[in-house]
Scaffold this active site. Structure first.
Site: not given
Length: 951
Positions: A391, A592, A596
């Site tokens: 990400d 995080d 996600d």
């Protein structure tokens, strides 16, 4: 209903040799009332039992285990108290008698001492064999007893004694090795102290008794007992055991602190935010326990084979005796010896231990490095990873946004009103962009009111919605337009340079505002990408951010990404992960946040940013990164690959040792003692080989801590790290320099601060405000040069790269005074008076041109630090310790800092020094060509700081 008092107890069970003892322990504990759950960790010979202490005590559990001769004892407060530091008396006496029996060649009656050696050492083996027979189990103890009995029957007394002695002493060595392997993990599980001190009363209480919102006191040098937030005071905390952070982390008021971390200096009071069992370190210990108790696919296969291995070998050994006896061969004794060698080889302990011990050591090493791997299977899968997807926001980048511009696009809505609606709605979101918007609003005197927001909704990958003052407010990326009822987003001239993230604000169906935010890549990301590439692993970036921001990050990382996908919804990320798994192979996803979670769950390995990440991401991830340093990811993959190699090596060692002994026996040399030595020796070799995983492959220097001083000291420290000058990861670059002292130039050793110069004799107000006296303060400049050189007045010297002229330390004086009418400042310097230091001048000798330093504004608390931006790439951290300035040091504010220079600079900087200190090393140090006070400056070369004037 009867009351219950559940307790988790730890037991050291030295009688655990391999997984063959696990069913025995399970049968014992399952038959006992009061046992809720339990786990057996074979490599560390540990049994963990959750039981009701009102029904079942620890000593009852120990008694039941010891009835099966398992040598159990209670471990106090999760710590390991290894009791077998020396061999048992049985082994010692047996060894002495065996040694004396070799004198039979001088005096034949001494041969009977071999029988005495057997009798002296056989008791513990015989007791375990009887206990196993009582439960209809066949283990190595039964096999050894049968072997010893048969050997004595053939009058081979010395060989029988050697078998007994080798078996007992090898078991002791194995228990010692197991203890060494588990000691690191046990220390990790017992990080948090058992007691805490109540700040108000000074009373010492058990940590388990603490409730949330209790204020406790933590002194310098003490371990923080429970998670919480700093209420008062400041300090530096060593978080290495929890996050793997290499350097002390400064903690101020409102900073979060974790149980198990160490307060290095300063006194703080902490408001507890969790119960003892819910602390991060407690959850960490639980995850590690569960991971240790899990099995890999390889281990399950070996365990399944071992069930058939032992009966098959016993059957073969019986055949080796029965068939020659039936055929009445002339050399029956040879066949009996051969059968006994095969019989001793029937125990597959070394083979069974080959996988779990290596896995245990790898999980331990990972945990102590700030990586929590939730299961052995994930470790095995991690070694096979072919592509890692990241990400962007909060993973590759810091996730610490700054609002660069905020515009109102509607003439009917003022910027003040729009900012109030947006910040109030954003204050209900946990996204880092939301925090940036709220901070921006407050900076322009707009106070958000989250309680005024109704019907708040979150749309993952799109934005948020809230109703305030009767207005329906939508905030997010381009996709939020459809939620507001707009089919498309109008073309607006918005600055997207530098990878800025664009946010849109809709009030009803009207595009009412737009803002952009800036973020930067984390330090160490480029290095992590390079290491992944060196492992042959592809890299992808999956982000919900716009294409411009994604490509800017790609450019910052030197186009390291093989795949870049932007403007993705959470479900889009999940679909791409599925595609990568089909096309590339085993895939890992690193993230995080909430967006996600689906991708983390879809990937073969989900890696979540633990302490900083959202709770959902932490629960979804298979591996938790306890810090923000993603350089841990290639380290984890390397560790997994090493663990895989160790498993293969252990299996080869086990099979080779067994095969060699059997081959020797079939070749006409059936040595029973060698078979016993091979059996227990294999277990020992497997453990020792696996323990190599616990060692650091690349040694680093010793970590060093800055010494605190009770006097007023200002420390200016060069930050050597990534190009961004970020100390967040706590890792300095590994630079090899023959001119550097051990521990400098990329390692972690720092030099001690010099003693402060003599202060003013009048300390009633420390020279602050009312008396307008001046305090002398020492500034110490830390450097990485080989040796200090004390030059006389007027002498010039070069940079650190010069062979004879090396900067070492810099001592300057700080003068502070207070103005009665400071310009533009509201708070006073001391005692709340309107007297505030507001400008600082730094005179730095030997610069051709003045260098501007921006250190930010606002109050600088005692112990706080700020990043000083020099011209070019170099950055420095200014550490502020103001014990001697004011009774209320929090009131000291630094509003500006200017650098003056003279014209004496004879630039002589070497390329090596530029590597250390940015594009121009003279910005860090100046050439020495100025007069001194009563003591010489022992820092020459590149930049002697001469004077800081606080007016």
């Amino acid at each position: 209903m009867a009351s219950k008092k559940m307790t988790k107890s730890y037991f050291d069970v030295l009688g655990i040799c391999c997984t063959s003892e696990v069913p025995l322990i399970e049968n014992i504990l399952n038959s006992m009332d009061g046992v809720k759950e339990f786990s057996v960790i074979v490599p560390s010979r540990t049994v963990i039992v959750v039981h009701d202490t009102l029904i079942l005590s620890q000593f009852q559990i120990v008694k039941a285990l010891n009835q099966a001769q398992l040598e159990a004892n209670v471990r106090v407060t999760g710590e390991t108290n290894f009791k077998n530091k020396w061999p048992s008396p049985f082994a010692v006496v047996s060894g002495i008698l065996l040694l004396l029996s070799f004198f039979k060649y001088l005096y034949s009656p001494f041969r009977w001492l071999a029988v005495a050696a057997v009798v002296a050492g056989i008791y513990p083996i015989l007791a375990k064999a009887v206990a196993s027979l009582a439960r209809f189990r066949i283990d190595i103890n039964i096999l050894v007893v049968v072997t010893v009995g048969a050997t004595i029957g053939m009058q081979d007394y010395t060989e029988a004694a050697v078998v007994v002695f080798l078996f007992t002493i090898a078991e002791w060595l194995q228990s010692r090795a197991s203890y060494k392997a588990s000691a690191v993990m046990q220390s990790l599980m017992s990080l948090a102290p058992q007691k805490a001190v109540i700040a108000e009363t000074g009373e010492e209480v058990e940590v388990d008794e603490l409730k949330t919102n209790t204020v406790i006191a933590v002194k310098a040098g003490e371990t923080i007992p429970i998670d919480g937030v700093v209420v008062d005071g400041n300090c530096e905390v060593d978080e290495k055991t929890l996050t793997g952070e290499a350097f002390p982390v400064p903690k101020l008021k409102d900073s979060t602190v974790w149980a198990g971390t160490i307060n290095l200096n300063g006194y703080i009071t902490v408001n507890t935010t969790a119960l003892a069992e819910d602390c991060v370190v407690a959850k960490m210990a639980k995850l590690v326990e569960e991971a240790q108790n899990s099995k890999t696919e390889t281990q399950r296969f070996i365990d399944k084979c071992s069930k058939y291995y032992t009966p098959a070998i016993i059957l073969i050994s019986i055949c080796f005796v029965a068939i020659p006896f039936a055929l009445k061969v002339h050399n029956l004794k040879h066949w009996v010896h051969l059968a006994l060698v095969v019989l001793v080889s029937a125990c597959p302990c070394g083979l069974i231990l080959s996988t779990p011990v290596a896995t245990f050591c790898a999980l331990t090493k990972a945990a102590t490095s700030g990586l929590l791997i939730k299961g052995a299977d994930y470790l095995e899968t991690l070694a096979k990873i072919k592509i890692v997807a990241f990400d962007k926001t909060g993973t590759i980048t810091r996730g610490e946004f700054i609002v660069m511009d905020f515009q109102s696009l509607s003439e009917d809505i003022s910027l003040q009103s729009l900012l109030y609606w947006v910040s109030s709605t954003e204050s209900k979101s946990s996204h880092p962009m939301a925090a940036a918007v709220v901070d921006y609003a407050r900076s322009v005197s707009v106070e958000p009111k989250p309680e005024a927001v109704e019907d708040y909704q979150n749309f993952p990958g799109e934005g948020i919605y809230g109703k305030i003052d009767g207005k329906e407010v939508y905030i997010g990326n381009k996709r939020i337009a459809s939620r507001a009822g707009c089919l498309s987003v109008p073309d607006i001239d918005v600055d997207t340079k530098g990878g800025k993230t664009i946010g849109y604000v809709y009030v009803g169906e009207t595009l009412a505002g737009v803002f952009n935010l800036s973020d930067a890549c984390r330090s160490g990301v480029a290095q992590a990408m390079k290491e992944l590439k060196s492992l042959g692993i592809k890299i992808a970036m999956l982000t919900g951010d716009n294409h411009a921001a994604a490509m800017h990050a790609q450019e910052q990382l030197g186009n390291a990404m093989d795949i870049v996908r932007a403007e993705l919804l959470p479900e889009d990320k999940s679909e791409i992960i599925k595609q990568l798994k089909r096309e590339e192979g085993p895939t890992a996803m690193v993230g995080d946040g909430l967006n996600d979670a689906p991708a983390l769950a879809t990937a073969d390995i989900g890696i979540s940013m633990g302490v900083s990440g959202s709770a959902l991401a932490t629960e979804t991830g298979n591996i938790i990164l306890m810090s923000n340093d993603i350089r841990r990811i290639p380290q984890a993959i390397k560790l997994a690959k090493r663990a895989k190699r160790k498993v293969v090596e252990n299996v080869v060692i086990s099979i080779t040792m067994k095969g060699a002994i059997l081959a020797l026996a079939f070749a006409g040399h059936p040595l029973i003692w060698a078979a016993v030595l091979a059996d227990v020796g294999t277990c020992l070799l497997v453990i020792l080989n696996s323990m190599l995983l616990l060692s650091d492959k690349h040694k680093t220097g010793n970590k060093c801590y800055r010494e605190s001083s009770s006097s007023s000291v200002l420390i200016a420290e060069k930050l050597e790290g990534d190009a961004a000058g970020d100390m967040e990861a706590g890792l300095l670059p590994k630079i090899s320099d023959k001119h550097c002292k051990p521990g400098c130039c990329g390692t972690k050793t720092q030099e001690k601060a010099m003693k402060p110069a003599k202060a003013s004799s009048d300390h009633s107000h420390s020279g602050c405000c009312e008396t307008k006296q001046k305090d002398n303060v020492t500034v110490v400049k830390k450097s990485c040069c080989a040796e200090p050189v004390d030059l006389g007045h007027g002498h010039d010297s070069g940079c650190c790269g010069d062979k004879s002229q090396q900067p070492h330390q810099h001592e300057v004086q700080v003068q502070q005074s207070c103005h009665n009418k400071p310009s533009g400042l509201d708070s006073g310097c001391c005692g709340g008076k309107s007297q505030q230091p507001h400008q600082h001048e730094l005179q730095q000798s030997c610069h051709d041109k003045p260098s501007g330093l921006d250190i930010g504004t606002g109050p600088k608390h005692e112990g706080s630090s700020t990043l000083v931006n020099l011209e070019g790439d170099a950055k420095e951290e200014l550490k502020v310790l103001v014990n001697g300035f004011c009774s209320s040091p929090a009131d000291l504010a630094i509003t500006s800092l200017k650098v003056k220079s003279d014209s004496h600079c004879k630039s002589n900087c070497s390329s090596r020094e530029r590597c250390h200190h940015g594009s121009n090393c003279c910005r860090s140090y100046a050439k020495e060509s100025c007069s001194h006070d009563h003591h010489h400056t022992r820092a020459h070369g590149v930049g002697t700081l001469k004077e800081i004037v606080i007016e």
